[in-house]
Write a protein that holds these residues in place. Structure first.
Motif, PDB file in Angstrom:
ATOM      1  N   ASP A   1       0.836  -1.205   0.000  1.00 44.05           N
ATOM      2  CA  ASP A   1       0.000   0.000   0.000  1.00 44.05           C
ATOM      3  C   ASP A   1       0.872   1.258   0.000  1.00 44.05           C
ATOM      4  O   ASP A   1       1.909   1.317   0.675  1.00 44.05           O
ATOM      5  CB  ASP A   1      -0.906   0.027   1.231  1.00 44.05           C
ATOM      6  N   LYS A   2       0.417   2.261  -0.720  1.00 48.53           N
ATOM      7  CA  LYS A   2       1.081   3.566  -0.723  1.00 48.53           C
ATOM      8  C   LYS A   2       0.400   4.461   0.310  1.00 48.53           C
ATOM      9  O   LYS A   2      -0.824   4.632   0.284  1.00 48.53           O
ATOM     10  CB  LYS A   2       1.000   4.200  -2.115  1.00 48.53           C
TER      11      LYS A   2
ATOM     12  N   PRO B   1      -3.526   9.626  -2.100  1.00 54.53           N
ATOM     13  CA  PRO B   1      -4.369   9.816  -3.285  1.00 54.53           C
ATOM     14  C   PRO B   1      -3.757   9.066  -4.467  1.00 54.53           C
ATOM     15  O   PRO B   1      -2.545   9.140  -4.702  1.00 54.53           O
ATOM     16  CB  PRO B   1      -4.337  11.331  -3.513  1.00 54.53           C
ATOM     17  N   SER B   2      -4.591   8.365  -5.199  1.00 57.19           N
ATOM     18  CA  SER B   2      -4.090   7.483  -6.251  1.00 57.19           C
ATOM     19  C   SER B   2      -3.458   8.226  -7.420  1.00 57.19           C
ATOM     20  O   SER B   2      -2.681   7.649  -8.183  1.00 57.19           O
ATOM     21  CB  SER B   2      -5.235   6.603  -6.770  1.00 57.19           C
ATOM     22  N   ASN B   3      -3.760   9.510  -7.550  1.00 54.52           N
ATOM     23  CA  ASN B   3      -3.260  10.273  -8.691  1.00 54.52           C
ATOM     24  C   ASN B   3      -2.097  11.196  -8.340  1.00 54.52           C
ATOM     25  O   ASN B   3      -1.749  12.082  -9.118  1.00 54.52           O
ATOM     26  CB  ASN B   3      -4.392  11.091  -9.328  1.00 54.52           C
TER      27      ASN B   3
ATOM     28  N   LEU C   1      -4.105   6.159   3.228  1.00 56.20           N
ATOM     29  CA  LEU C   1      -3.778   5.799   1.851  1.00 56.20           C
ATOM     30  C   LEU C   1      -3.553   7.066   1.033  1.00 56.20           C
ATOM     31  O   LEU C   1      -4.354   8.007   1.090  1.00 56.20           O
ATOM     32  CB  LEU C   1      -4.889   4.966   1.223  1.00 56.20           C
TER      33      LEU C   1
ATOM     34  N   GLU D   1      -8.373  13.341  -5.748  1.00 58.49           N
ATOM     35  CA  GLU D   1      -8.718  12.352  -6.765  1.00 58.49           C
ATOM     36  C   GLU D   1      -9.839  12.834  -7.681  1.00 58.49           C
ATOM     37  O   GLU D   1      -9.943  12.398  -8.830  1.00 58.49           O
ATOM     38  CB  GLU D   1      -9.087  11.034  -6.092  1.00 58.49           C
TER      39      GLU D   1
END
Length: 331
Positions: free
Chosen positions: A84-85, A115-117, A113, A293
């Motif tokens: 996990d980031k 943000p995925s972007n 976690l 996101e």
């Protein structure tokens, strides 16, 4: 592992690149994180110059903000998995290890976690400033849709995210900056009006923009002189929130205006072990991750500096007028 150690109190030359033992998980709820980036904040330079917050001997690893990948988990961890980031604000004040290092260990409770972007460098730039801006604007400042907020130093680390958060709330944003370049930057973030505070201060311009009423909320990120001038541009029954010590002030006008004056020190929950308050910090990161996101919130990283050159990052912070954030990249 490689880490930057603060070996004494003093100038930037007390920051020393050394190889130290990698931290180990010592509690069932802890996670180990391979750090890829660490945010650099003014508090880091103040700790370096003035000493750590705890009665513990040096050396210390500075850096409150970090982002990286979970590489190991304790037996009771249920929030994260290996790979996990994560991003977080933890350590760096003289007790727990900070993030100017290749690896850190922290309780899962204080991580979120990423943000995925976002890249690691972008994510590491944000936790402290997001939590600070949110606390000042909403928790201390009570900002509501339709109100006017004056955000000082809008191009800075805290200021540039505060502008965006205030606009997401539906507020009218006035901000102060020092140059035309920064005026263009804060305008791109959504600021409604921009005041160049040089060479004549900002009070007259802000009062003209508000028809003499002043701003419902003023957020001082600069210090005593700005705080004092801000009293005259805070609306009657308004709020004036500062990150710094305003020094000795003549409170006559503030009292006449019935101002609420508040302080925002986002480090307090870490320093005083106020765990429920730190839980709120993680909630802020989770909400801001959703905004990021959705493309509603962004970060400006003006400089990326290798871990080995942490001294240069501190020198840039102390030179002043940094636009956005400076981040250490950890290979």
């Amino acid at each position: 592992m490689k880490a930057i150690l603060m070996i004494a109190v003093g100038n930037t030359d007390v920051l020393s690149l050394q190889v130290i033992a990698e931290p180990a998980i010592s509690a069932a709820t802890q996670i180990k994180v391979k750090l890829h980036a660490a945010g650099v904040n003014p508090v880091d330079t103040k700790v370096r110059r003035n000493g750590v917050f705890y009665a513990q001997p040096l050396p210390a690893v500075l850096g409150c903000d970090g982002a990286g990948v979970v590489t190991e988990i304790g037996s009771a961890v249920d929030k994260f998995s290996i790979g996990d980031k994560v991003w977080f604000c933890n350590g760096g004040l003289g007790r727990e290890q900070g993030n100017y290092a290749e690896v850190t260990v922290l309780d899962q409770r204080w991580a979120s976690l990423m943000p995925s972007n976002l890249s690691f460098t972008e994510a590491a730039a944000l936790p402290l400033v997001l939590i600070t801006a949110w606390g000042a604007l909403f928790d201390r400042g009570g900002l509501q849709a339709g109100q006017t907020v004056l955000i000082h130093a809008g191009a800075g680390g805290v200021g540039h995210v505060a502008i965006q958060l205030a606009k997401l709330k539906g507020a009218r944003v006035i901000t102060t900056v020092s140059s035309d370049e920064k005026r263009a930057f804060v305008t791109s973030l959504g600021a409604d009006e921009v005041v160049l505070y040089k060479p004549n201060g900002f009070a007259d311009a802000v009062n003209q923009l508000t028809d003499g009423k002043g701003a419902d909320l003023v957020f001082d990120t600069v210090g005593a002189a700005v705080f004092k001038e801000s009293i005259a541009v805070t609306a009657h029954f308004g709020r004036l929130i500062t990150l710094l010590d305003p020094g000795d002030i003549n409170s006559t006008e503030a009292r006449m205006r019935n101002l609420l004056i508040g302080y925002e020190l986002m480090l307090t929950p870490m320093l005083r072990d106020l765990h429920e308050a730190r839980d709120k910090h993680v909630e802020i990161l989770n909400q801001c991750a959703a905004y990021i996101e959705q493309g509603l919130l962004s970060v400006h990283v003006s400089q990326i500096v290798p871990l080995e050159q942490a001294q240069l990052a501190h020198e840039a912070i102390e030179a002043g007028h940094t636009q956005g954030k400076i981040v250490l990249e950890i290979a």
